[in-house]
Enzyme design. Structure first.
Site, PDB file in Angstrom:
ATOM      1  N   CYS A 130     -37.538 -20.830 -19.621  1.00 13.48           N
ATOM      2  CA  CYS A 130     -36.436 -20.374 -18.660  1.00 13.48           C
ATOM      3  C   CYS A 130     -35.947 -22.396 -18.626  1.00 13.48           C
ATOM      4  O   CYS A 130     -36.763 -22.454 -19.031  1.00 13.48           O
ATOM      5  CB  CYS A 130     -36.511 -19.448 -17.569  1.00 13.48           C
ATOM      6  SG  CYS A 130     -37.467 -20.232 -16.194  1.00 13.48           S
ATOM      7  N   THR A 131     -35.176 -22.167 -18.074  1.00 13.19           N
ATOM      8  CA  THR A 131     -34.429 -23.482 -17.903  1.00 13.19           C
ATOM      9  C   THR A 131     -35.014 -24.767 -17.196  1.00 13.19           C
ATOM     10  O   THR A 131     -35.660 -25.498 -17.750  1.00 13.19           O
ATOM     11  CB  THR A 131     -33.035 -23.651 -17.413  1.00 13.19           C
ATOM     12  OG1 THR A 131     -31.514 -22.627 -17.915  1.00 13.19           O
ATOM     13  CG2 THR A 131     -31.976 -25.213 -17.727  1.00 13.19           C
TER      14      THR A 131
END
Length: 329
Positions: A176-177
């Site tokens: 994810c980010t």
């Protein structure tokens, strides 16, 4: 590039999280820090921006709490302020999965450093899952990653239940980010019986910061939750802008579509935009253009902006007064 943008989080038990809100809010406001921080019983999460000395002071302030000494943070830089104000919010979860009992403090997947990530995801026996939302996946992802087609993170468990099977997929890698969603997702996957669960330590941002572009398996840009919209290798600002009507990231070509109106709507939302919202956005865009012609930065409608600035100055003075033990009149 004098503004430091710090994404931070930490899973830990904060039973007194409600009492932490105001001291953190005051600390940030007094030092001109802008952004959003979320507090919950399970920890802290958010992104803030400020001058170098202000961000350093905030990180020290937070880590002075023994429960937050292992606080993770990643930095990038911006030439313009990516946020307009400071908010510290109280939440049930710092990242919303919507399932009780999923606790990364109890069990979590195996962290993989950015430099070793390519080897993991190149293994044909590894199922590579992008735990982010559809609009994030659309503008960039890792080569070979599966898109769960989720609108929100709370839809991720339903995707796993319907499309994955621990008897067939023994190894799962997720990203994810900034890594926070993966910590919770990996804890959930382990609870569901998956044997080997990996996640990218530091998230996509750390990968783009450390892995040379010529060795990269990342394709496209990485969506970020501020006015930069997206970043590329080296954490430089990307090419996307944001639709003000629906918050969808837009390519330059999207701005030439028939129903695109700058500051108002795009092809995705022009039909569903309410009359009231359109009126607000039209007024905002008008005020923004007037401010630009005056060489000023516009953050909202003119009268509201004046009131907000006045309130912010008073809030800063109050915060400083509280911290010094004096009374602000």
């Amino acid at each position: 590039m004098s503004i430091v943008v710090a994404a931070l989080y930490h899973f830990t038990t904060l039973n007194d999280y409600r009492d932490l809100r105001q001291p953190i809010q005051d600390f940030c406001v007094a030092r001109g820090i802008q952004g959003t921080l979320l507090l919950a019983r399970e920890g802290i999460n958010g992104t803030v921006a400020g001058k170098r000395e202000s961000i350093d002071a905030l990180l020290t302030f937070l880590r002075d709490d023994k429960r937050l000494q292992a606080l993770e943070h990643k930095e990038s830089w911006a030439s313009d302020w990516p946020f307009y104000r400071m908010k510290v919010k109280l939440k049930k979860e710092i990242v919303t999965l919507g399932i009780e009992g999923v606790d990364p403090n109890i069990c979590v997947g195996t962290y993989i450093e950015a430099k070793h990530w390519n080897a993991i995801i190149s293994d044909p026996d590894v199922l590579l899952l992008d735990t982010r939302n559809d609009y994030e996946y659309e503008i960039g992802t890792f080569k070979g990653a599966v898109d769960p087609k989720t609108d929100t993170f709370r839809e991720f468990p339903e995707y796993v239940e319907k499309n994955c099977d621990p008897r067939r997929q023994k190894k799962v890698a997720m990203f994810c980010t900034g890594c926070i969603r993966c910590e919770k997702a990996s804890a959930y996957m382990l609870q569901q019986g998956y044997e080997e669960v990996f996640h990218l330590k530091g998230g996509i941002l750390k990968y783009l910061e450390e892995v040379p572009e010529e060795e990269s398996l990342w394709q496209g840009e990485c969506y970020v939750f501020d006015d930069r919209v997206a970043v590329v290798h080296g954490l430089k600002k990307g090419s996307y802008s944001l639709c003000r009507g629906c918050r969808w990231p837009l390519r330059e070509a999207d701005k030439h579509a028939e129903y695109y109106e700058e500051g108002i709507c795009c092809e995705r939302c022009y039909e569903v935009l309410t009359v009231a919202k359109r009126a607000r956005l039209e007024e905002r865009e008008k005020q923004s253009r007037l401010a630009k012609a005056r060489g000023e930065r516009h953050l909202g409608m003119s009268m509201k902006e004046a009131q907000r600035k006045k309130a912010m100055r008073k809030q800063q003075q109050c915060a400083l007064a509280r911290m010094s033990g004096s009374i602000y009149e």
